[in-house]
Design a protein around this motif. Structure first.
Motif, mmCIF file in Angstrom:
data_model
loop_
_atom_site.group_PDB
_atom_site.id
_atom_site.type_symbol
_atom_site.label_atom_id
_atom_site.label_comp_id
_atom_site.label_asym_id
_atom_site.label_seq_id
_atom_site.Cartn_x
_atom_site.Cartn_y
_atom_site.Cartn_z
ATOM 1 N N SER A 234 0.867 -1.182 0.000
ATOM 2 C CA SER A 234 0.000 0.000 0.000
ATOM 3 C C SER A 234 0.900 1.228 0.000
ATOM 4 O O SER A 234 2.107 1.132 0.299
ATOM 5 N N HIS A 235 0.321 2.377 -0.300
ATOM 6 C CA HIS A 235 1.111 3.610 -0.233
ATOM 7 C C HIS A 235 1.573 3.862 1.202
ATOM 8 O O HIS A 235 2.722 4.264 1.438
ATOM 9 N N GLU A 236 0.670 3.589 2.157
ATOM 10 C CA GLU A 236 1.006 3.833 3.568
ATOM 11 C C GLU A 236 2.171 2.942 4.010
ATOM 12 O O GLU A 236 3.052 3.384 4.756
ATOM 13 N N LYS A 237 2.165 1.697 3.545
ATOM 14 C CA LYS A 237 3.262 0.792 3.904
ATOM 15 C C LYS A 237 4.571 1.261 3.248
ATOM 16 O O LYS A 237 5.652 1.158 3.857
ATOM 17 N N PHE A 238 4.468 1.782 2.031
ATOM 18 C CA PHE A 238 5.655 2.346 1.380
ATOM 19 C C PHE A 238 6.252 3.465 2.238
ATOM 20 O O PHE A 238 7.460 3.503 2.485
ATOM 21 N N VAL A 239 5.394 4.367 2.703
ATOM 22 C CA VAL A 239 5.889 5.487 3.520
ATOM 23 C C VAL A 239 6.488 4.968 4.833
ATOM 24 O O VAL A 239 7.540 5.457 5.278
ATOM 25 N N GLU A 240 5.854 3.963 5.431
ATOM 26 C CA GLU A 240 6.396 3.383 6.672
ATOM 27 C C GLU A 240 7.773 2.775 6.423
ATOM 28 O O GLU A 240 8.706 2.960 7.219
ATOM 29 N N ASP A 241 7.915 2.046 5.324
ATOM 30 C CA ASP A 241 9.209 1.432 4.998
ATOM 31 C C ASP A 241 10.268 2.508 4.746
ATOM 32 O O ASP A 241 11.432 2.363 5.124
ATOM 33 N N PHE A 242 9.833 3.573 4.081
ATOM 34 C CA PHE A 242 10.769 4.664 3.769
ATOM 35 C C PHE A 242 11.221 5.351 5.061
ATOM 36 O O PHE A 242 12.410 5.663 5.236
ATOM 37 N N LYS A 243 10.277 5.553 5.980
ATOM 38 C CA LYS A 243 10.624 6.162 7.268
ATOM 39 C C LYS A 243 11.581 5.261 8.047
ATOM 40 O O LYS A 243 12.523 5.747 8.699
ATOM 41 N N ALA A 244 11.366 3.969 7.990
ATOM 42 C CA ALA A 244 12.260 3.034 8.682
ATOM 43 C C ALA A 244 13.674 3.128 8.099
ATOM 44 O O ALA A 244 14.673 3.083 8.834
ATOM 45 N N ALA A 245 13.764 3.275 6.778
ATOM 46 C CA ALA A 245 15.081 3.428 6.151
ATOM 47 C C ALA A 245 15.733 4.747 6.560
ATOM 48 O O ALA A 245 16.946 4.816 6.762
ATOM 49 N N ALA A 246 14.908 5.789 6.704
ATOM 50 C CA ALA A 246 15.444 7.091 7.122
ATOM 51 C C ALA A 246 15.980 7.025 8.551
ATOM 52 O O ALA A 246 17.069 7.529 8.838
ATOM 53 N N VAL A 247 15.219 6.397 9.433
ATOM 54 C CA VAL A 247 15.659 6.255 10.825
ATOM 55 C C VAL A 247 16.885 5.344 10.900
ATOM 56 O O VAL A 247 17.794 5.546 11.709
ATOM 57 N N GLY A 248 16.932 4.347 10.029
ATOM 58 C CA GLY A 248 18.022 3.381 10.052
ATOM 59 C C GLY A 248 19.323 3.883 9.467
ATOM 60 O O GLY A 248 20.366 3.238 9.630
#
Ligand code: MN3
Length: 199
Positions: free
Chosen positions: A108-122
């Protein structure tokens, strides 16, 4: 021909309040400009002087003795790509082929944003988080410092996660900054054009 700071594709206050004029005045007017000025000093009088930016990056990438040239040249390129990846009234859920591909890839788009945020934090320390096309697939990748995706991997959109990119507006809240990028700033037309060029 010396390298020049490319014009911003919008006014410095055009992304308010999600991305403030004060942040852009420092981030574009000081940081991005300094990379351009430093690059010009580093290549002056060398065989790289007068070469296109992409050619300079390709010529020095991975060469330890050319690391300062790579860092400044790549940061010039990355920042121009970053500015083009935002627009006034941006963000939201992209439609079209890229929007469909994001949903098919990430769920989903929301899951994409969550994954992207996780990469940013990581991303420990400074760097960049990218949506890229890799052999017809979409991926989220992060790079340290000035590094960028290497062809044939093609960047579609990027978020600058150096602290200078968000600290004035968001202090230490990198996930809030990244969420706001996708809610209010992302230029999906730019990303879709990049996707259409490589898919
Ligand atoms: Mn930056």
């Amino acid at each position: 021909m010396a390298f020049e700071l490319p014009p911003l594709p919008y006014a410095e206050d055009a992304l308010e309040p999600a991305y403030s004029a004060r942040t852009i005045s420092f981030h574009y007017g000081k940081h991005h400009k300094t990379y351009v000025d430093t690059l010009n000093k580093l290549v002056a009088g060398t065989d790289l002087e007068g070469k296109p930016l992409e050619e300079v990056i390709g010529a020095v990438a991975g060469k330890a003795d050319k690391q300062p040239v790579f860092n400044n040249a790549a940061q010039v390129w990355n920042h121009t790509f970053f500015w083009n990846g935002m627009k006034p009234g941006g963000g939201g859920v992209p439609g079209g082929d890229l929007g469909d591909k994001i949903v098919a890839t990430f769920g989903s788009h929301e899951k994409f944003v969550e994954d992207f945020k996780a990469a940013a934090v990581g991303r420990f320390g400074s760097g960049w988080v990218w949506l890229v096309a890799d052999g017809g697939a979409l991926k989220i990748v992060s790079t340290p410092n000035a590094e960028m995706p290497v062809p044939p991997v093609a960047p579609l959109l990027v978020v600058d996660v150096w602290e200078h990119a968000y600290y004035l507006d968001y202090q230490n809240l990198r996930p809030v900054y990244t969420q706001t990028f996708f809610d209010k700033l992302a230029n999906w037309d730019f990303a879709a054009a990049n996707w259409a060029a490589v898919k």
